[in-house]
Design an enzyme around this catalytic site. Structure first.
Site, PDB file in Angstrom:
ATOM      1  CD  GLN A 166       9.905  -9.418 -61.520  1.00  0.00           C
ATOM      2  OE1 GLN A 166       9.188  -9.636 -60.536  1.00  0.00           O
ATOM      3  NE2 GLN A 166      11.227  -9.347 -61.428  1.00  0.00           N
ATOM      4  CG  ASP A 309      18.180  -6.489 -61.681  1.00  0.00           C
ATOM      5  OD1 ASP A 309      17.622  -5.950 -60.708  1.00  0.00           O
ATOM      6  OD2 ASP A 309      17.688  -7.460 -62.277  1.00  0.00           O
ATOM      7  CE  LYS A 336      13.526  -4.431 -59.124  1.00  0.00           C
ATOM      8  NZ  LYS A 336      13.078  -5.330 -60.219  1.00  0.00           N
ATOM      9  NE  ARG A 340      17.536  -4.941 -55.106  1.00  0.00           N
ATOM     10  CZ  ARG A 340      17.537  -5.785 -56.125  1.00  0.00           C
ATOM     11  NH1 ARG A 340      17.500  -5.328 -57.368  1.00  0.00           N
ATOM     12  NH2 ARG A 340      17.572  -7.092 -55.915  1.00  0.00           N
ATOM     13  NE  ARG A 384      20.631  -8.089 -59.208  1.00  0.00           N
ATOM     14  CZ  ARG A 384      21.180  -8.987 -60.001  1.00  0.00           C
ATOM     15  NH1 ARG A 384      22.490  -9.152 -60.004  1.00  0.00           N
ATOM     16  NH2 ARG A 384      20.450  -9.735 -60.798  1.00  0.00           N
ATOM     17  CE  LYS A 410      15.844 -13.263 -54.809  1.00  0.00           C
ATOM     18  NZ  LYS A 410      15.704 -13.043 -56.251  1.00  0.00           N
TER      19      LYS A 410
END
EC number: 2.5.1.19
Length: 430
Positions: A166, A309, A336, A340, A384, A410
C-alpha cells in the site's frame, strides 16, 4: 454486536458477489484526482469505501450518488486545505491519502480506532514522504499523523515493500501530479505484488502513464500528468466471496456466486484454484462460481502472498481437510487490522482446531470430522477474521459466539444476510 453461529450441514442458493472494495477505493480516488466529472458504477458499500467517499469530499470532490453509481466531480491535483481527516479503520485509505495530503499545507490524520488501525505501522511510507521534502509528525510511525506538505518533490524515491504494497500504491497515485519526473525504487521483497497490478490497471484507465519493471522493483513516473475524468465499472469482490465459497466447500452445498470474473487481476481469485486443489467440486464459467460441496477436502500447500485477503478463508476450509495443510509466505498478515496469524490461530484453537504458526506460515492439521465449538471467540475487530471464523462455526458440533461481529461491515456489510439467504444458521445477539 455479537453473533451466534450454529452448526449448518447444508447451504443452497445463489447470490451476487459484493462489489470489489479494492477497486472501489481506487476508482473513487482517481476520480477525485481528475479534472471534470467521472462515474463509478456498482461501487462497494462498506466502511472502507465510505471512508474514502467522506475524505475525498472533505478534500474538495463533489459526489452525487444513487443505487447503482456515484458521479464525482474531482479537484484535480489541488486538494482543498483541510486541518483534519478521519479514515476510521481503513488502512489502505489512510496510506493512499497520506500521500495525497502531502499536497496540502497541514493535515492531521486522527486515531479513532486505537486498538486496530491505531496499532498498525506506517513508517515506511513516512520515510519515503520525508525523503520527498514532506515534514511529518507521528507516534513511532503510528496514528495520529500530522503531515506538513504543500509541495512534495519527485526525483529519486525509495520505499520499502517488506510490510505492505500500500505504501508503493500511495506513491504511484501521488507522483504523476508532481512537477518533476520520478523514479521509484522498491527496497526488499515487495508484498502483495498482485495488488500493485490492480493499482497500475486503475491508473492506466485514468490516463496515467507509468513504466514499471517486470518484477515491480522500479517505476518511472513522468511528472506534470493530469488524471482524466472517466467512467468505471467495479467488478465483483473475490476477497469477500472467498469466505462464502469456503463455507460452501465445507458443507453439503449447491451454491452459485455471480459477478466473479474468470480473468480478474484480483489475486484472491486464487480461492477458486485452491478449492479445486482441495478436490471441492466446482465450476467457474461466465462469471459464476458454482460449488456443489460435499464437505470432503484434501490438504493443500499454498503461497499466500498473491492472495493475502483470501488466506484466512482458505485456512478455515483447511481446518476440515483430511491431512495437514500449509500456507506460507504470509508474514504480511501480521500487519493488518490485527495479527492475522497469532490472533486468528488462537481463536481457532478455542473452537478445537489443531493449528500451528511460524513467522510467515500457518500449518493446519485438518479435522474432517468437525470441531467441538462451544466457545466464545474474540475476532479482534477484524472483518476477515470474523468471516473466516464464521465458516469454521458452520462445522462445529456446538455453537460459536463471535464477539463484535458487526465489524464485518468494514468490507462486507451484507455478509451475514447473504449467508442466511443460503441457509446458514447465524443470529445476532445483544
Amino acid at each position: 454486536m455479537d453473533l451466534i453461529v450454529r452448526p449448518t450441514p447444508e447451504l443452497n442458493g445463489e447470490i451476487g458477489a459484493l462489489s470489489s472494495k479494492n477497486y472501489t477505493t481506487r476508482y473513487l480516488l482517481v476520480a477525485a484526482l481528475a479534472e471534470g466529472t467521472s462515474t463509478v458504477y456498482y461501487p462497494a458499500h462498506s466502511e472502507d469505501s465510505d471512508a474514502m467517499r467522506r475524505c475525498i469530499q472533505e478534500l474538495g470532490a463533489v459526489l452525487e450518488e444513487d443505487e447503482e453509481k456515484i458521479v464525482i466531480t474531482g479537484f484535480g491535483g489541488r486538494p482543498r486545505d483541510v486541518k483534519e481527516l478521519n479514515v476510521g479503520n481503513a488502512g489502505a485509505v489512510l496510506r493512499f491519502l497520506m500521500a495525497i495530503a502531502s499536497l496540502c499545507p497541514d493535515v492531521t490524520f486522527v486515531n479513532s480506532y486505537p486498538d486496530s488501525l491505531g496499532k498498525r505501522p506506517h513508517s515506511d511510507l513516512i520515510v519515503a514522504l520525508e525523503g520527498m521534502g514532506v515534514q511529518i509528525e507521528h507516534q513511532d510511525g503510528k496514528l495520529p499523523i500530522r503531515i506538513k506538505g504543500g509541495k512534495p518533490e519527485g526525483g529519486q524515491i525509495s520505499v520499502s515493500g517488506e510490510v505492505s504494497s500500500q505504501y508503493l500504491s500511495a506513491l504511484l497515485f501521488l507522483t504523476p501530479l508532481l512537477e518533476e519526473d520520478s523514479e521509484i525504487t522498491v527496497l526488499g521483497d515487495l508484498k502483495s505484488k498482485v495488488v500493485i497490478g490492480q493499482t497500475l490497471e486503475v491508473l492506466e484507465q485514468a490516463g496515467i502513464q507509468i513504466d514499471a519493471s517486470s518484477d515491480y522493483s522500479r517505476f518511472r513516473v513522468p511528472g506534470r500528468q493530469a488524471y482524466q475524468a472517466k467512467n468505471y465499472t467495479v467488478q465483483g469482490d473475490y476477497p469477500g466471496s472467498a469466505a462464502i465459497l469456503a463455507a460452501a466447500a465445507v458443507t453439503k452445498s449447491d451454491v452459485k456466486v455471480h459477478r466473479l470474473m474468470e480473468k480478474s487481476k484480483q489475486g484472491e481469485r486464487a480461492i477458486v484454484d485452491v478449492l479445486q486443489m482441495m478436490d471441492v467440486p466446482l465450476k467457474h464459467q461466465d462469471g459464476t462460481v458454482h460449488v456443489t460441496g460435499n464437505g470432503r477436502l484434501r490438504p493443500v500447500e499454498f503461497d499466500g502472498d498473491a492472495a493475502t485477503d483470501a488466506v484466512l478463508a482458505m485456512v478455515a476450509a483447511a481446518v476440515f481437510a483430511d491431512g495437514t495443510s500449509r500456507f506460507y509466505n504470509v508474514e504480511n498478515l501480521r500487519y493488518k487490522e490485527c495479527d492475522r496469524i497469532t490472533d486468528y490461530l488462537n481463536e481457532l484453537k478455542k473452537a478445537g482446531a489443531k493449528v500451528e504458526e511460524g513467522r510467515s506460515e500457518i500449518i493446519v492439521h485438518g479435522r474432517p470430522g468437525g470441531l467441538e465449538g462451544g466457545a466464545t471467540i474474540n475476532a479482534h475487530f477484524d472483518h476477515r477474521v470474523i468471516m473466516a471464523l464464521t465458516v469454521v462455526g458452520l462445522r462445529c458440533k456446538e455453537p460459536l459466539l463471535i464477539k463484535d461481529a458487526h465489524h464485518v461491515a468494514k468490507s462486507y456489510p451484507q455478509f451475514f444476510d447473504h449467508l442466511q439467504a443460503l441457509g446458514a444458521s447465524v443470529e445476532w445477539v445483544k
